[in-house]
Motif scaffolding. Structure first.
Motif, PDB file in Angstrom:
ATOM      1  N   GLU A  73      27.728  14.916  37.676  1.00 43.38           N
ATOM      2  CA  GLU A  73      27.350  14.266  38.927  1.00 43.38           C
ATOM      3  C   GLU A  73      26.269  13.216  38.737  1.00 43.38           C
ATOM      4  N   HIS A 276      27.528  20.219  46.098  1.00 40.45           N
ATOM      5  CA  HIS A 276      26.767  19.315  45.241  1.00 40.45           C
ATOM      6  C   HIS A 276      25.291  19.395  45.602  1.00 40.45           C
ATOM      7  N   ALA A 282      27.109  14.582  47.857  1.00 43.83           N
ATOM      8  CA  ALA A 282      27.878  15.512  48.685  1.00 43.83           C
ATOM      9  C   ALA A 282      28.434  14.825  49.924  1.00 43.83           C
TER      10      ALA A 282
END
Length: 407
Positions: A73, A276, A282
């Motif tokens: 991420e 997330h 997110a």
């Protein structure tokens, strides 16, 4: 493991002499942007640059990303920082052509990490000197004032400005949701437990020739129940849904067994997207997954679809359901009473959060509200930070149970 000496194998003079200093500055930029980059990553990145062609931008990018980034991420933020920091020297020559091309393209939304990267880049600029501080004057304010925090607690989400919404999001991230723990059917070993574990007692006696010297004891496992949120994202709920999704994201990252569904004209499961840790990543993933934001509302069809596809998967072990909607259904409440009744019978508590309750003269006049109201356990407002804090207190109260609202 890469030996530390390899990190020093950089050209000491010439054009490559500034490479180590630039790599150090790049690492500081990543750290200010929120990436966990420390001395280990810096040494590994320097060693990797000694194994690739420095003149090949793609190889340098791949080498640094492989050694300085550990979570997928963070790739997007690293790519943006690399593209800005290690800028192409010829980019200024083509600036006019690039501006012309950008003018012909459609306006694109900046990536979710762009704001943090811009703030990190601001840290490289020298700050202007601060003016000399003047000694404060002794003043006594005799007017009746209310603190900004108290005013923010009572302000309606719909009336907040962008700055006030940002402050509300920060307050929401600090909220803790200690759901009332409930006993499960599982047990764990506990020498002071209230129950005797005959199986473990018999097994331990085999070591002493069948003689029981001590009784093994156990205690029932207690854990919070699952939390399921069904949030309306139709046009009438869009303003509230934006801030409530921040609340659901904070809860999903604070505890396990939290399931979130968004519905307008269709039902979308966004549980995985909200897991997330990075809030911006997110919400970007949620925006891509939800096709019907700020559209119409089909509450009955959405609840019926949830009951058919998801209720048996997520409503076990005494789940608590938060139904967040204003109850305004474009289908005229067709099948809404039956779907709400089945949902209420499948969970331990069904709590309806309605922003329309902020009005003191609220009356359940719409067909959707009248159809749903007899089948919920609690009917609560959700329009400001104070109402969210009341919700947190209610969910963590062990005395709270099924309390049918009057229709």
């Amino acid at each position: 493991m890469i030996p530390p000496k390899a990190a020093l194998a950089l050209p000491p003079t010439g054009q490559g002499g500034a490479l180590a200093a630039n790599l150090l500055a790049f690492g500081r930029l990543l750290r200010r942007a929120g990436l966990p980059v420390g001395p280990t990553e810096m040494l590994a990145g320097a060693a990797a640059l000694g194994e690739v062609a420095i003149g090949d931008r793609a190889q340098v990018h791949a080498a640094l990303r492989a050694t300085m980034v550990h979570r997928h991420e963070h790739f997007l933020l690293f790519d943006q920082a690399f593209g800005i920091f290690w800028r192409d020297p010829d980019a200024a020559r083509h600036a006019a052509a690039m501006a012309l091309m950008d003018g012909m393209k459609e306006e694109k939304k900046p990536p979710p990490a762009a704001r943090r990267l811009a703030e990190a880049l601001q840290g490289d600029r020298p700050k202007p000197p601060r003016p000399p501080e003047q000694p404060p004057e002794d003043r006594v304010d005799m007017t009746f004032t209310v603190s900004e925090r108290e005013r923010l607690q009572a302000m309606d989400f719909e009336a907040m400005s962008a700055a006030e919404l940002a402050a509300a999001r920060r307050e929401i991230r600090r909220m803790v949701l200690p759901l009332d723990a409930r006993p499960t059917r599982r047990f764990r070993a506990d020498p002071n437990g209230p129950f005797t574990d005959l199986r473990q007692t018999t097994r331990a006696s085999l070591r002493t020739g069948g003689e029981i010297l001590d009784l093994a004891r156990r205690r029932r496992v207690v854990r919070p129940p699952p939390l399921v949120a069904l949030c309306d994202i139709s046009g009438s709920m869009a303003r509230y849904a934006q801030i409530l999704i921040h609340f659901l994201h904070a809860v999903a990252n604070d505890r396990d067994r939290v399931h979130t569904f968004l519905f307008g004209t269709r039902l979308t499961n966004v549980t995985r997207q909200l897991r997330h840790r990075d809030a911006e990543v997110a919400f970007e993933a949620v925006a891509k997954a939800v096709p019907d934001w700020s559209g119409g509302t089909r509450i009955g069809d959405s609840l019926a679809l949830f009951n058919r596809l998801w209720s048996r998967r997520v409503l076990g072990q005494g789940a608590v359901v938060l139904l967040i909607t204003d109850g305004l259904d474009r289908e005229g409440a067709r099948g809404l009473a039956e779907a709400t009744d089945r949902l209420q019978r499948s969970c331990r508590r069904l709590i309806w959060l309605n922003p329309l309750l902020r009005y003191a003269a609220f009356q359940p006049k719409s067909q959707g509200i009248r159809a749903m109201l007899p089948h919920v356990d609690e009917f609560r407002p959700v329009h400001n930070l104070s109402s969210l804090r009341d919700l947190v207190s209610t969910l963590s109260d062990p005395r709270a149970g099924r309390m049918r609202s009057a229709g």
